[in-house]
Design a protein around this motif. Structure first.
Motif, PDB file in Angstrom:
ATOM      1  N   GLU A  99      -8.133  19.216  -0.332  1.00  0.00           N
ATOM      2  CA  GLU A  99      -6.792  18.808  -0.781  1.00  0.00           C
ATOM      3  C   GLU A  99      -5.748  19.769  -0.237  1.00  0.00           C
ATOM      4  OE1 GLU A  99      -4.449  17.156  -2.150  1.00  0.00           O
ATOM      5  OE2 GLU A  99      -5.472  15.382  -2.826  1.00  0.00           O
ATOM      6  N   ASN A 140      -6.713   0.841  -5.692  1.00  0.00           N
ATOM      7  CA  ASN A 140      -6.923   2.054  -4.912  1.00  0.00           C
ATOM      8  C   ASN A 140      -8.155   2.825  -5.411  1.00  0.00           C
ATOM      9  OD1 ASN A 140      -4.349   1.086  -4.361  1.00  0.00           O
ATOM     10  ND2 ASN A 140      -3.513   3.095  -3.902  1.00  0.00           N
ATOM     11  N   ASN A 155     -13.617   0.446   5.020  1.00  0.00           N
ATOM     12  CA  ASN A 155     -13.997  -0.567   4.033  1.00  0.00           C
ATOM     13  C   ASN A 155     -13.652  -1.974   4.515  1.00  0.00           C
ATOM     14  OD1 ASN A 155     -11.250  -0.046   3.745  1.00  0.00           O
ATOM     15  ND2 ASN A 155     -11.219  -0.613   1.593  1.00  0.00           N
ATOM     16  N   SER A 173     -10.630   5.956   5.391  1.00  0.00           N
ATOM     17  CA  SER A 173     -10.267   4.804   4.567  1.00  0.00           C
ATOM     18  C   SER A 173      -8.778   4.828   4.232  1.00  0.00           C
ATOM     19  CB  SER A 173     -11.124   4.748   3.298  1.00  0.00           C
ATOM     20  OG  SER A 173     -11.349   3.406   2.948  1.00  0.00           O
ATOM     21  N   THR A 191       0.794  -1.236   0.000  1.00  0.00           N
ATOM     22  CA  THR A 191       0.000   0.000   0.000  1.00  0.00           C
ATOM     23  C   THR A 191       0.826   1.287   0.000  1.00  0.00           C
ATOM     24  OG1 THR A 191      -2.040   0.970   0.887  1.00  0.00           O
ATOM     25  CG2 THR A 191      -0.378   0.371   2.490  1.00  0.00           C
ATOM     26  N   THR A 192       0.154   2.397  -0.351  1.00  0.00           N
ATOM     27  CA  THR A 192       0.793   3.713  -0.466  1.00  0.00           C
ATOM     28  C   THR A 192       1.537   4.095   0.808  1.00  0.00           C
ATOM     29  OG1 THR A 192      -1.172   4.321  -1.760  1.00  0.00           O
ATOM     30  CG2 THR A 192       0.335   6.102  -1.164  1.00  0.00           C
ATOM     31  N   THR A 193       0.851   3.965   1.949  1.00  0.00           N
ATOM     32  CA  THR A 193       1.466   4.365   3.218  1.00  0.00           C
ATOM     33  C   THR A 193       2.734   3.561   3.483  1.00  0.00           C
ATOM     34  OG1 THR A 193      -0.527   5.240   4.221  1.00  0.00           O
ATOM     35  CG2 THR A 193       1.070   4.274   5.731  1.00  0.00           C
ATOM     36  N   HIS A 207      -4.718   4.314   5.408  1.00  0.00           N
ATOM     37  CA  HIS A 207      -4.181   3.089   6.004  1.00  0.00           C
ATOM     38  C   HIS A 207      -4.209   3.058   7.549  1.00  0.00           C
ATOM     39  CE1 HIS A 207      -2.108  -0.702   5.884  1.00  0.00           C
ATOM     40  NE2 HIS A 207      -1.382  -0.274   6.883  1.00  0.00           N
ATOM     41  N   ARG A 233      -3.994  18.400  -7.703  1.00  0.00           N
ATOM     42  CA  ARG A 233      -5.102  17.478  -7.423  1.00  0.00           C
ATOM     43  C   ARG A 233      -6.384  18.241  -7.072  1.00  0.00           C
ATOM     44  NH1 ARG A 233      -2.313  12.009  -5.117  1.00  0.00           N
ATOM     45  NH2 ARG A 233      -1.555  11.408  -7.169  1.00  0.00           N
ATOM     46  N   CYS A 247      -7.116   6.730  -4.226  1.00  0.00           N
ATOM     47  CA  CYS A 247      -8.284   6.270  -3.471  1.00  0.00           C
ATOM     48  C   CYS A 247      -9.382   7.332  -3.488  1.00  0.00           C
ATOM     49  CB  CYS A 247      -7.910   5.967  -2.027  1.00  0.00           C
ATOM     50  SG  CYS A 247      -6.774   4.593  -1.842  1.00  0.00           S
TER      51      CYS A 247
HETATM   52  N1  LIG Z   1      -8.924   1.552   2.273  1.00  0.00           N
HETATM   53  C1  LIG Z   1      -8.162   0.774   1.535  1.00  0.00           C
HETATM   54  O1  LIG Z   1      -8.446  -0.387   1.315  1.00  0.00           O
HETATM   55  C2  LIG Z   1      -6.924   1.343   0.918  1.00  0.00           C
HETATM   56  C3  LIG Z   1      -6.458   0.855  -0.315  1.00  0.00           C
HETATM   57  C4  LIG Z   1      -5.314   1.422  -0.887  1.00  0.00           C
HETATM   58  C5  LIG Z   1      -4.667   2.456  -0.220  1.00  0.00           C
HETATM   59  N2  LIG Z   1      -5.137   2.877   1.007  1.00  0.00           N
HETATM   60  C6  LIG Z   1      -4.507   3.962   1.768  1.00  0.00           C
HETATM   61  O2  LIG Z   1      -5.205   5.172   1.459  1.00  0.00           O
HETATM   62  C7  LIG Z   1      -4.316   6.289   1.639  1.00  0.00           C
HETATM   63  C8  LIG Z   1      -4.300   7.125   0.348  1.00  0.00           C
HETATM   64  O3  LIG Z   1      -3.762   6.339  -0.707  1.00  0.00           O
HETATM   65  P1  LIG Z   1      -3.674   6.908  -2.198  1.00  0.00           P
HETATM   66  O4  LIG Z   1      -3.116   5.799  -3.021  1.00  0.00           O
HETATM   67  O5  LIG Z   1      -4.946   7.568  -2.574  1.00  0.00           O
HETATM   68  O6  LIG Z   1      -2.521   8.030  -1.958  1.00  0.00           O
HETATM   69  P2  LIG Z   1      -2.222   9.313  -2.834  1.00  0.00           P
HETATM   70  O7  LIG Z   1      -0.881   9.778  -2.403  1.00  0.00           O
HETATM   71  O8  LIG Z   1      -2.484   9.049  -4.276  1.00  0.00           O
HETATM   72  O9  LIG Z   1      -3.328  10.373  -2.351  1.00  0.00           O
HETATM   73  C9  LIG Z   1      -3.370  11.013  -1.106  1.00  0.00           C
HETATM   74  C10 LIG Z   1      -3.896  12.441  -1.353  1.00  0.00           C
HETATM   75  O10 LIG Z   1      -4.140  13.053  -0.082  1.00  0.00           O
HETATM   76  C11 LIG Z   1      -3.732  14.415  -0.192  1.00  0.00           C
HETATM   77  N3  LIG Z   1      -3.495  14.962   1.142  1.00  0.00           N
HETATM   78  C12 LIG Z   1      -2.415  14.827   1.950  1.00  0.00           C
HETATM   79  N4  LIG Z   1      -2.583  15.550   3.094  1.00  0.00           N
HETATM   80  C13 LIG Z   1      -3.801  16.136   2.999  1.00  0.00           C
HETATM   81  C14 LIG Z   1      -4.538  17.017   3.846  1.00  0.00           C
HETATM   82  N5  LIG Z   1      -4.032  17.467   4.998  1.00  0.00           N
HETATM   83  N6  LIG Z   1      -5.779  17.394   3.444  1.00  0.00           N
HETATM   84  C15 LIG Z   1      -6.292  17.000   2.241  1.00  0.00           C
HETATM   85  N7  LIG Z   1      -5.630  16.181   1.387  1.00  0.00           N
HETATM   86  C16 LIG Z   1      -4.401  15.755   1.759  1.00  0.00           C
HETATM   87  C17 LIG Z   1      -2.477  14.348  -1.058  1.00  0.00           C
HETATM   88  O11 LIG Z   1      -2.190  15.616  -1.635  1.00  0.00           O
HETATM   89  C18 LIG Z   1      -2.874  13.310  -2.099  1.00  0.00           C
HETATM   90  O12 LIG Z   1      -3.476  13.895  -3.234  1.00  0.00           O
HETATM   91  C19 LIG Z   1      -2.980   5.675   2.018  1.00  0.00           C
HETATM   92  O13 LIG Z   1      -2.883   5.635   3.423  1.00  0.00           O
HETATM   93  C20 LIG Z   1      -3.080   4.264   1.465  1.00  0.00           C
HETATM   94  O14 LIG Z   1      -2.184   3.382   2.104  1.00  0.00           O
HETATM   95  C21 LIG Z   1      -6.258   2.367   1.560  1.00  0.00           C
END
Ligand SMILES: NC(=O)c1ccc[n+]([C@@H]2O[C@H](COP(=O)([O-])OP(=O)(O)OC[C@H]3O[C@@H](n4cnc5c(N)ncnc54)[C@H](O)[C@@H]3O)[C@@H](O)[C@H]2O)c1
Length: 422
Positions: free
Chosen positions: A241, A189, A344, A297, A155-157, A299, A246, A222
């Motif tokens: 954002e 995602n 989720n 949602s 995952t991203t995190t 990580h 974005r 996501c």
């Molecule tokens: N729920 C799930 O099953 C699932 C699946 C995949 C990923 N994830 C997790 O979801 C999270 C996001 O993943 P992603 O792939 O979308 O990452 P990403 O880096 O593509 O998107 C994150 C977005 O959040 C924005 N952001 C950061 N700080 C912010 C703030 N203070 N206010 C508003 N926006 C802000 C960033 O600018 C970025 O556009 C991660 O923690 C990832 O591990 C969860």
């Protein structure tokens, strides 16, 4: 009856239900099934011990079966205390003989105890989702890192944490960022988190989303999925954002873009999906409407500042499974879903199997590639090879009965030349 593998699960009697659900998921995982068939014949993972720290769901169970078919000795532990499906964990142990340590709702000590149990088996390959296992190994058992040949991250995190370790020269072995491969993040995602996050909210609340204001914090892979699915259900979607590109993209897609301060009094449902910390804070709770629903949602459970919500609440009670209501001093109620953990997975079943089919095909091929090629690698974060990614997409299209065009010789020549112009 053969002896059971080492395990710590909630209730082995739930195994038959888990097995039926694992088989149901398998039906929607044609790419992983094809890889499993090949692994059975070729045994590319023979001699390897895989410690996997992933969400314990029916789809993950099918990945574990695939790795084992490839000849690996496999142990699975939870990558989140609230995402384990106890029937799946039971089936892995008693129906499939796969060592599993995971109990839904386990406390922090048990969670890390389970990770330690997987590390006790001296893995040669790690498979992580969020980097907790890799972090535990590097900080608590650094001497063990030398015998790990390579790893993968889902995952991203987790990838963000690994890159930070790489920058600090703290990473001790090579890891493939499976998350960063297009067949993972463009589909899992976006479509997986998009649909399953709304599924979790609906299961936990049974709210009608049409006509309600849904605030999505973060418009990454996501967030795009979550926003588009909420819009599809008729919600008025607001995006917050910090990244101007974005934010602009969200505005062009037709969403209302504003700060969380502006959104707080307007939202009916708030969804954080940023991978960042403290997105919903005390000043936002104080401005929210009576009955506002908040969930995460992303990580880790750090996106909603639950401690400050607890501080300003006079009372709290569970109103439905996975829905806890906090009553503020002035009588306003704020409803927190799935304890602020991945909604989720906490309140629904995670991503549908057909999307995990691709992510876990990527994981399987990454493990195979690492088993063959680890020797030439440095202790860095690597991308999955482009041809493996394309292979997964090709197999998926094939399984959907769809075909695409191939380049003609003329087109190939045209794309490779620079002298053909106007
Ligand atoms: N729920 C799930 O099953 C699932 C699946 C995949 C990923 N994830 C997790 O979801 C999270 C996001 O993943 P992603 O792939 O979308 O990452 P990403 O880096 O593509 O998107 C994150 C977005 O959040 C924005 N952001 C950061 N700080 C912010 C703030 N203070 N206010 C508003 N926006 C802000 C960033 O600018 C970025 O556009 C991660 O923690 C990832 O591990 C969860």
């Amino acid at each position: 009856m053969p002896a059971l593998p080492s395990h710590d699960v909630a209730d082995l009697s739930a195994a038959p239900l888990g097995k039926a659900r694992i088989e149901w998921a398998e039906r929607s995982m044609p790419v992983l099934r094809a890889i499993r068939g090949r692994f059975e014949a070729e045994k590319p993972l023979e001699g390897h011990t895989v410690a996997a720290c992933l969400h314990v769901t029916t789809e993950t169970a099918n990945l574990m079966r695939t790795l084992r078919a490839g000849g690996a000795d496999v142990t699975l532990v939870a990558s989140n205390p609230l995402s384990t499906q106890d029937d799946t964990a039971a089936a892995l142990v008693s129906e499939y003989g796969i060592s599993t340590y995971a109990i839904r709702g386990e406390d922090n000590e048990t969670y890390y105890g389970h990770i330690d149990a997987a590390l006790d088996l001296q893995p040669t390959i790690t498979m992580d989702d969020g980097c907790d296992l890799v972090n535990r190994l590097h900080t608590q058992r650094p001497e063990q890192a030398a015998q790990v040949l390579a790893g993968t991250e889902e995952t991203t995190t987790g990838v963000i944490r690994l890159r930070a370790m790489e920058r600090a020269n703290a990473l001790r072995y090579p890891i493939i960022a499976v998350n960063d491969t297009p067949t993972k993040h463009l589909f899992d995602n976006r479509y997986g988190t998009g649909q399953s996050t709304l599924d979790g909210i609906i299961r936990a609340t049974n709210l009608l989303l049409a006509g309600r204001t849904v605030v999505v914090a973060g418009f990454g892979y996501c967030g795009r999925g979550v926003a588009s699915r909420a819009k599809g259900l008729g919600a008025d979607v607001v995006v917050t954002e910090i990244n101007p590109i974005r934010g602009l993209e969200a505005a062009m897609e037709g969403y209302r873009v504003m700060t969380m301060e502006e959104a707080a009094p307007q939202g009916d449902v708030f969804i954080t999906v940023t991978g960042n910390t403290s997105i919903l804070r005390q000043e936002h709770f104080e401005a929210m409407k009576d009955g506002a629903v908040i969930c995460n949602s992303g990580h880790f459970d750090v996106e909603i500042d639950i401690a400050s919500l607890e501080k300003i609440a006079d009372d709290r009670r569970e109103v439905r499974p996975n829905a806890e209501e906090f009553v503020l001093t002035d009588g306003r109620r704020i409803v927190l879903l799935a304890s602020g953990r991945l909604v989720n997975l906490g309140a629904a079943e995670g991503h549908p199997a057909s999307v995990m089919d691709m992510s876990f095909a990527d994981q399987s091929l990454a493990a195979q590639w690492l088993a063959r090629n680890h020797e030439g690698l440095e202790a860095r974060v690597y991308d999955l090879a482009v041809d493996l990614d394309a292979e997964v997409a090709r197999l998926k299209l094939e399984s959907m009965g769809k075909t695409i065009d191939s380049l003609t010789a003329e087109q190939e020549h045209y794309l490779a030349s620079y002298d053909i112009g106007t």
